[in-house]
Write an enzyme that holds these catalytic residues in place. Structure first.
Site, PDB file in Angstrom:
ATOM      1  N   ASP A   1      65.676   9.102-119.230  1.00 44.43           N
ATOM      2  CA  ASP A   1      64.377   9.762-119.334  1.00 44.43           C
ATOM      3  C   ASP A   1      64.264  10.661-120.560  1.00 44.43           C
ATOM      4  O   ASP A   1      63.568  11.685-120.549  1.00 44.43           O
ATOM      5  CB  ASP A   1      64.080  10.588-118.057  1.00 44.43           C
ATOM      6  CG  ASP A   1      64.134   9.726-116.816  1.00 44.43           C
ATOM      7  OD1 ASP A   1      63.813   8.533-116.922  1.00 44.43           O
ATOM      8  OD2 ASP A   1      64.485  10.255-115.741  1.00 44.43           O
TER       9      ASP A   1
ATOM     10  N   LYS B   1      62.619   7.379-124.362  1.00 51.24           N
ATOM     11  CA  LYS B   1      62.883   6.129-125.097  1.00 51.24           C
ATOM     12  C   LYS B   1      61.608   5.291-125.228  1.00 51.24           C
ATOM     13  O   LYS B   1      61.316   4.757-126.300  1.00 51.24           O
ATOM     14  CB  LYS B   1      63.957   5.304-124.349  1.00 51.24           C
ATOM     15  CG  LYS B   1      65.294   6.028-124.239  1.00 51.24           C
ATOM     16  CD  LYS B   1      66.290   5.251-123.399  1.00 51.24           C
ATOM     17  CE  LYS B   1      65.986   5.199-121.926  1.00 51.24           C
ATOM     18  NZ  LYS B   1      66.076   6.489-121.210  1.00 51.24           N
TER      19      LYS B   1
ATOM     20  N   GLY C   1      62.241   3.606-115.990  1.00 49.39           N
ATOM     21  CA  GLY C   1      60.808   3.863-116.074  1.00 49.39           C
ATOM     22  C   GLY C   1      60.548   4.413-117.460  1.00 49.39           C
ATOM     23  O   GLY C   1      60.943   5.536-117.766  1.00 49.39           O
ATOM     24  N   HIS C   2      59.962   3.604-118.329  1.00 49.27           N
ATOM     25  CA  HIS C   2      59.738   4.009-119.719  1.00 49.27           C
ATOM     26  C   HIS C   2      58.256   4.261-119.943  1.00 49.27           C
ATOM     27  O   HIS C   2      57.441   3.337-119.849  1.00 49.27           O
ATOM     28  CB  HIS C   2      60.265   2.926-120.676  1.00 49.27           C
ATOM     29  CG  HIS C   2      61.759   2.773-120.622  1.00 49.27           C
ATOM     30  ND1 HIS C   2      62.457   1.901-121.417  1.00 49.27           N
ATOM     31  CD2 HIS C   2      62.686   3.423-119.877  1.00 49.27           C
ATOM     32  CE1 HIS C   2      63.750   2.016-121.154  1.00 49.27           C
ATOM     33  NE2 HIS C   2      63.909   2.925-120.213  1.00 49.27           N
TER      34      HIS C   2
ATOM     35  N   GLN D   1      68.307   3.805-119.174  1.00 44.19           N
ATOM     36  CA  GLN D   1      69.163   4.895-118.672  1.00 44.19           C
ATOM     37  C   GLN D   1      69.686   5.724-119.852  1.00 44.19           C
ATOM     38  O   GLN D   1      69.006   5.814-120.857  1.00 44.19           O
ATOM     39  CB  GLN D   1      70.319   4.357-117.804  1.00 44.19           C
ATOM     40  CG  GLN D   1      69.866   3.787-116.457  1.00 44.19           C
ATOM     41  CD  GLN D   1      69.316   2.386-116.518  1.00 44.19           C
ATOM     42  OE1 GLN D   1      69.990   1.482-116.988  1.00 44.19           O
ATOM     43  NE2 GLN D   1      68.107   2.175-116.038  1.00 44.19           N
TER      44      GLN D   1
END
Ligand code: GDP
Ligand code: IMO
Ligand code: MG
Length: 426
Positions: free
Chosen positions: A13, A16, A40-41, A222
């Site tokens: 988080d 990215k 979750g990007h 990650q």
């Protein structure tokens, strides 16, 4: 040409998704190399926030190929939700998105096995996102898995039933009650989508791109401190999140890795269990969480917050061969009189400057730096950032012996300040 790698240096988080979206116009292709829908990007433009879980964060840029590499694990249900959302926005994902035939599939029972495993661990649970990541990688290394390439074979359903039956035995042994029928229906709808997308031998394609002089960006998921080998095991994810993971997760030889762009937040966050030396369980931590909207993009869980940890960052830079750094969320630190940065650990009272094997008995040693008050979110150029922030960045660069090339001051594409001439990205 070489593949540039962009990855998170902390516990995930780091921002990215935002940065990949910003620098994608400098590339011909973006490729995810590991992880799955545990990621979750987020990225934001024109006032709309988008969250991607499986699809690379270059998907919103026209004319750029986005590849889901062999190292990624795909949940067809999640992938379908992502493509449905893109279709609603009119994004032509079909021409831009390619799936590696060798990427493994997350089966409905993999999610159940994840839940059963966490339940059996009780208080020692990993804090997994429960997306079936661990069990899917276990089946991959156990040589049981199903892959994207299998979906078009005639006996795909038989292969599926065979593996599901195996999982049912394990779940019975673990006395884990479940109902598969609902999710299974959605899963097969997702499989129809997977079948309809373009499948490629991505290792051949990517190496051909390199020969043709095309520019490729590998997008990590990650963060390095969640790496299966080097993170705080067992509180890690199940893949290699470091640069080496881009080699195995895409089929790129080590000598063909170019720049390694390491992203870090101006402070630290972690979701799930496991050691976090600089964690702030007080009002300051709560303030960072509120101001930084530190809630998981995948699970919505509150993120644990703490000061920047230079010891962990040095470790991540060493493991990844980072050539340049990007700092995000500098805007969230505005308003602090003093900002702490962890320079060393005390391990059972002894001062050390490295990440040790032990995860217990670590206390951070801090250096106090001056804070700043200015709101950074509207800044247009790095030349107008406050002196104290400049000093903060310069100090970090000196300690980490690596240049900070971009400073991010908000979630939007535009809130991105190039800092050094070496950054040819934007
Ligand atoms: P990722 O998993 O590394 O892509 O990061 P996430 O998307 O899970 O979390 C980063 C969060 O911070 C998202 O909500 C982003 O929109 C947001 N974000 C990214 N960069 C910045 C920044 O510089 N400032 C602020 N305030 N938010 C940011
Ligand atoms: P992105 O790509 C933050 C964490 C989970 C848990 C551990 C294992 O958005 O940065 P898993 O679901 O892999 O079994 O969970 O890893 N984790 C993440 N934390 N960002 C992520 O991805 C994460 N993916 C997994 O919270 O502690
Ligand atoms: Mg995330």
């Amino acid at each position: 040409m070489a593949v540039d790698v962009l990855l998170g240096l902390q516990w995930g988080d780091e921002g990215k998704g935002k940065i990949v979206d910003v620098i994608t116009p400098g590339y011909n292709a973006v490729a995810r190399f590991q992880g799955g829908p545990n990621a979750g990007h987020s990225l934001e433009f024109n006032g709309i926030k988008h969250v991607l879980h499986t699809i690379p964060s270059g998907i919103f840029r026209e004319g750029i190929i986005n590849i889901v590499g062999n190292g990624v694990v795909i949940d067809p249900v999640v992938l379908k939700k992502e493509t449905d959302a893109l279709a609603k926005l009119g994004v032509d994902f079909r021409s831009r998105l390619l799936l590696s035939r060798k990427a493994h599939l997350i089966l409905p029972t993999h999610r159940l096995l994840d839940a059963a495993s966490e339940k059996s661990k009780g208080n020692a649970k990993i804090g997994s996102t429960l997306r079936g990541i661990g069990p899917t990688y276990m089946d991959k290394t156990g040589r049981n898995g199903l892959r994207v390439g299998d979906t078009t074979s005639e006996d795909f359903k038989d292969k599926y039933r065979f593996l599901i039956a195996k999982h049912a035995e394990i779940l019975k042994f673990q006395d884990f009650a479940y109902n598969l029928s609902e999710y299974e229906k959605e899963w097969f709808e997702g499989i129809e989508l997977v079948k309809s997308l373009q499948h490629v031998d991505s290792e051949h394609l990517l190496n051909r791109y390199l020969e043709e002089g095309k520019r490729v960006l590998a997008e990590g998921a990650q963060g390095s401190m969640l790496d299966i080998d080097f993170g705080s095991y067992p509180f890690v994810t199940s893949s290699n999140t470091i640069t080496a993971g881009a080699c195995t997760g895409l089929g790129i030889a080590p000598g063909n890795i170019g720049k390694v762009i390491g992203i870090f937040k101006a402070y630290c966050t972690r979701v799930g269990s496991g050691p976090f030396p600089t964690e702030l369980t007080n009002e300051t931590g709560e303030h960072l969480r509120k101001k930084g909207h530190e809630y998981g993009a995948t699970t919505g869980r509150p993120r644990r917050c703490g000061w920047l940890d230079l010891v962990a960052l040095k470790y991540a830079i060493m493991l990844n061969g980072v050539t340049e750094l990007i700092m995000t969320k500098a805007d969230i630190l505005s308003g602090f009189k003093k900002i702490n940065v962890c320079t060393h650990y005390l391990l059972n009272g002894k001062k050390i400057d490295y990440v040790p094997y032990e995860s217990e008995g670590i206390t951070p040693v801090y250096k106090e730096l001056q804070g700043w008050n200015e709101d950074l979110s509207e800044l247009k150029s790095v030349s107008s950032i406050p002196d104290e922030l400049n000093a903060y960045i310069t100090y970090i660069e000196k300690e980490l012996k690596t240049p900070v090339t971009i400073v991010s001051v908000g979630p939007d594409r535009r809130q991105t300040l190039p800092r050094r001439a070496v950054s040819a990205h934007i």
